[in-house]
Design a protein around this motif. Structure first.
Motif, PDB file in Angstrom:
ATOM      1  N   VAL A   1       0.867  -1.177   0.000  1.00 36.70           N
ATOM      2  CA  VAL A   1       0.000   0.000   0.000  1.00 36.70           C
ATOM      3  C   VAL A   1       0.904   1.228   0.000  1.00 36.70           C
ATOM      4  CG1 VAL A   1      -1.717   1.284   1.348  1.00 36.70           C
ATOM      5  CG2 VAL A   1      -1.837  -1.206   1.241  1.00 36.70           C
ATOM      6  N   PRO A   2       0.641   2.198  -0.877  1.00 35.60           N
ATOM      7  CA  PRO A   2       1.499   3.386  -0.921  1.00 35.60           C
ATOM      8  C   PRO A   2       1.606   4.088   0.434  1.00 35.60           C
ATOM      9  CG  PRO A   2      -0.005   3.377  -2.793  1.00 35.60           C
ATOM     10  CD  PRO A   2      -0.432   2.255  -1.874  1.00 35.60           C
ATOM     11  N   GLN A   3       2.793   4.594   0.732  1.00 30.46           N
ATOM     12  CA  GLN A   3       3.000   5.327   1.984  1.00 30.46           C
ATOM     13  C   GLN A   3       2.025   6.485   2.103  1.00 30.46           C
ATOM     14  OE1 GLN A   3       7.088   6.550   2.333  1.00 30.46           O
ATOM     15  NE2 GLN A   3       7.864   4.473   2.386  1.00 30.46           N
ATOM     16  N   SER A   4       1.729   7.138   0.981  1.00 30.71           N
ATOM     17  CA  SER A   4       0.815   8.284   1.006  1.00 30.71           C
ATOM     18  C   SER A   4      -0.591   7.867   1.436  1.00 30.71           C
ATOM     19  CB  SER A   4       0.780   8.975  -0.357  1.00 30.71           C
ATOM     20  OG  SER A   4       0.339   8.068  -1.362  1.00 30.71           O
ATOM     21  N   THR A   5      -0.995   6.669   1.071  1.00 29.97           N
ATOM     22  CA  THR A   5      -2.315   6.173   1.467  1.00 29.97           C
ATOM     23  C   THR A   5      -2.359   5.935   2.972  1.00 29.97           C
ATOM     24  OG1 THR A   5      -2.669   5.138  -0.687  1.00 29.97           O
ATOM     25  CG2 THR A   5      -3.996   4.295   1.150  1.00 29.97           C
ATOM     26  N   ILE A   6      -1.324   5.291   3.490  1.00 38.79           N
ATOM     27  CA  ILE A   6      -1.277   5.041   4.935  1.00 38.79           C
ATOM     28  C   ILE A   6      -1.204   6.365   5.691  1.00 38.79           C
ATOM     29  CG2 ILE A   6       0.074   4.006   6.812  1.00 38.79           C
ATOM     30  CD1 ILE A   6       0.756   1.737   4.866  1.00 38.79           C
ATOM     31  N   LYS A   7      -0.397   7.290   5.199  1.00 40.82           N
ATOM     32  CA  LYS A   7      -0.302   8.615   5.833  1.00 40.82           C
ATOM     33  C   LYS A   7      -1.664   9.296   5.859  1.00 40.82           C
ATOM     34  CE  LYS A   7       1.920  13.105   5.279  1.00 40.82           C
ATOM     35  NZ  LYS A   7       0.965  13.969   4.604  1.00 40.82           N
ATOM     36  N   SER A   8      -2.401   9.228   4.771  1.00 41.60           N
ATOM     37  CA  SER A   8      -3.726   9.845   4.711  1.00 41.60           C
ATOM     38  C   SER A   8      -4.683   9.220   5.717  1.00 41.60           C
ATOM     39  CB  SER A   8      -4.311   9.720   3.299  1.00 41.60           C
ATOM     40  OG  SER A   8      -3.580  10.496   2.391  1.00 41.60           O
ATOM     41  N   ILE A   9      -4.613   7.905   5.864  1.00 45.51           N
ATOM     42  CA  ILE A   9      -5.465   7.222   6.845  1.00 45.51           C
ATOM     43  C   ILE A   9      -5.079   7.644   8.259  1.00 45.51           C
ATOM     44  CG2 ILE A   9      -6.085   4.983   7.846  1.00 45.51           C
ATOM     45  CD1 ILE A   9      -5.621   3.800   4.992  1.00 45.51           C
ATOM     46  N   LEU A  10      -3.793   7.622   8.550  1.00 40.69           N
ATOM     47  CA  LEU A  10      -3.323   7.924   9.903  1.00 40.69           C
ATOM     48  C   LEU A  10      -3.546   9.379  10.292  1.00 40.69           C
ATOM     49  CD1 LEU A  10      -0.030   5.826  10.003  1.00 40.69           C
ATOM     50  CD2 LEU A  10      -2.288   5.228  10.912  1.00 40.69           C
ATOM     51  N   ASN A  11      -3.535  10.277   9.311  1.00 41.05           N
ATOM     52  CA  ASN A  11      -3.734  11.705   9.578  1.00 41.05           C
ATOM     53  C   ASN A  11      -5.184  12.141   9.396  1.00 41.05           C
ATOM     54  OD1 ASN A  11      -1.030  12.046  10.192  1.00 41.05           O
ATOM     55  ND2 ASN A  11      -0.490  12.595   8.102  1.00 41.05           N
TER      56      ASN A  11
ATOM     57  N   THR B   1      -8.231  -1.744   0.891  1.00 39.71           N
ATOM     58  CA  THR B   1      -7.011  -1.219   1.519  1.00 39.71           C
ATOM     59  C   THR B   1      -6.828  -1.810   2.910  1.00 39.71           C
ATOM     60  OG1 THR B   1      -7.167   0.833   0.265  1.00 39.71           O
ATOM     61  CG2 THR B   1      -5.815   0.879   2.266  1.00 39.71           C
ATOM     62  N   ILE B   2      -7.899  -1.866   3.681  1.00 44.34           N
ATOM     63  CA  ILE B   2      -7.808  -2.451   5.027  1.00 44.34           C
ATOM     64  C   ILE B   2      -7.377  -3.915   4.935  1.00 44.34           C
ATOM     65  CG2 ILE B   2      -9.095  -3.059   7.120  1.00 44.34           C
ATOM     66  CD1 ILE B   2      -8.670  -0.064   6.838  1.00 44.34           C
ATOM     67  N   LYS B   3      -7.902  -4.650   3.954  1.00 46.28           N
ATOM     68  CA  LYS B   3      -7.509  -6.055   3.777  1.00 46.28           C
ATOM     69  C   LYS B   3      -6.025  -6.167   3.450  1.00 46.28           C
ATOM     70  CE  LYS B   3      -7.912 -10.535   2.918  1.00 46.28           C
ATOM     71  NZ  LYS B   3      -6.591 -11.068   3.125  1.00 46.28           N
ATOM     72  N   LYS B   4      -5.520  -5.289   2.596  1.00 44.43           N
ATOM     73  CA  LYS B   4      -4.085  -5.305   2.278  1.00 44.43           C
ATOM     74  C   LYS B   4      -3.254  -5.006   3.521  1.00 44.43           C
ATOM     75  CE  LYS B   4      -4.359  -4.069  -2.598  1.00 44.43           C
ATOM     76  NZ  LYS B   4      -3.973  -3.064  -3.608  1.00 44.43           N
ATOM     77  N   LEU B   5      -3.711  -4.060   4.337  1.00 42.45           N
ATOM     78  CA  LEU B   5      -2.987  -3.764   5.581  1.00 42.45           C
ATOM     79  C   LEU B   5      -3.005  -4.979   6.501  1.00 42.45           C
ATOM     80  CD1 LEU B   5      -4.195  -0.113   6.270  1.00 42.45           C
ATOM     81  CD2 LEU B   5      -2.043  -0.861   5.240  1.00 42.45           C
ATOM     82  N   CYS B   6      -4.140  -5.653   6.571  1.00 40.11           N
ATOM     83  CA  CYS B   6      -4.222  -6.881   7.370  1.00 40.11           C
ATOM     84  C   CYS B   6      -3.229  -7.924   6.869  1.00 40.11           C
ATOM     85  CB  CYS B   6      -5.642  -7.450   7.342  1.00 40.11           C
ATOM     86  SG  CYS B   6      -6.842  -6.485   8.262  1.00 40.11           S
ATOM     87  N   ASP B   7      -3.125  -8.055   5.548  1.00 38.77           N
ATOM     88  CA  ASP B   7      -2.145  -8.984   4.984  1.00 38.77           C
ATOM     89  C   ASP B   7      -0.730  -8.589   5.399  1.00 38.77           C
ATOM     90  OD1 ASP B   7      -4.260 -10.305   3.781  1.00 38.77           O
ATOM     91  OD2 ASP B   7      -3.885  -9.463   1.783  1.00 38.77           O
ATOM     92  N   GLY B   8      -0.460  -7.290   5.403  1.00 39.23           N
ATOM     93  CA  GLY B   8       0.850  -6.806   5.844  1.00 39.23           C
ATOM     94  C   GLY B   8       1.118  -7.109   7.307  1.00 39.23           C
TER      95      GLY B   8
END
Length: 80
Positions: free
Chosen positions: A31-41, A51-58
């Protein structure tokens, strides 16, 4: 607390538990860093289940494990 904040908090919690940074999660999840940054911010309206499923896989966890947390049990209904 709203759902977006709960998702961000859960990601931070899992990163801390697994001793990884959000950048490392980005690499592991594809998942692009920018996507995670957008979620976290809290800059994105909807992270999206894919996207959440991909993060779960990570994190090497299931969607069930991601959402099976106290932070989600105490959310108030958003549709009234």
């Amino acid at each position: 607390m709203d759902t977006r904040k709960a998702v961000a908090d859960r990601i931070y919690q899992l990163c801390k538990t697994q001793l990884i940074t959000p950048n490392a999660l980005s690499y592991r999840a594809g998942v692009p860093q920018s996507t995670i940054k957008s979620i976290l911010n809290n800059e994105t309206q909807n992270a999206g289940i894919v996207t959440i499923k991909k993060l779960c896989d990570g994190f090497d966890i299931s969607l069930y494990d991601f959402f099976d947390a106290d932070i989600f049990r105490t959310l108030e209904q958003e549709i009234k």
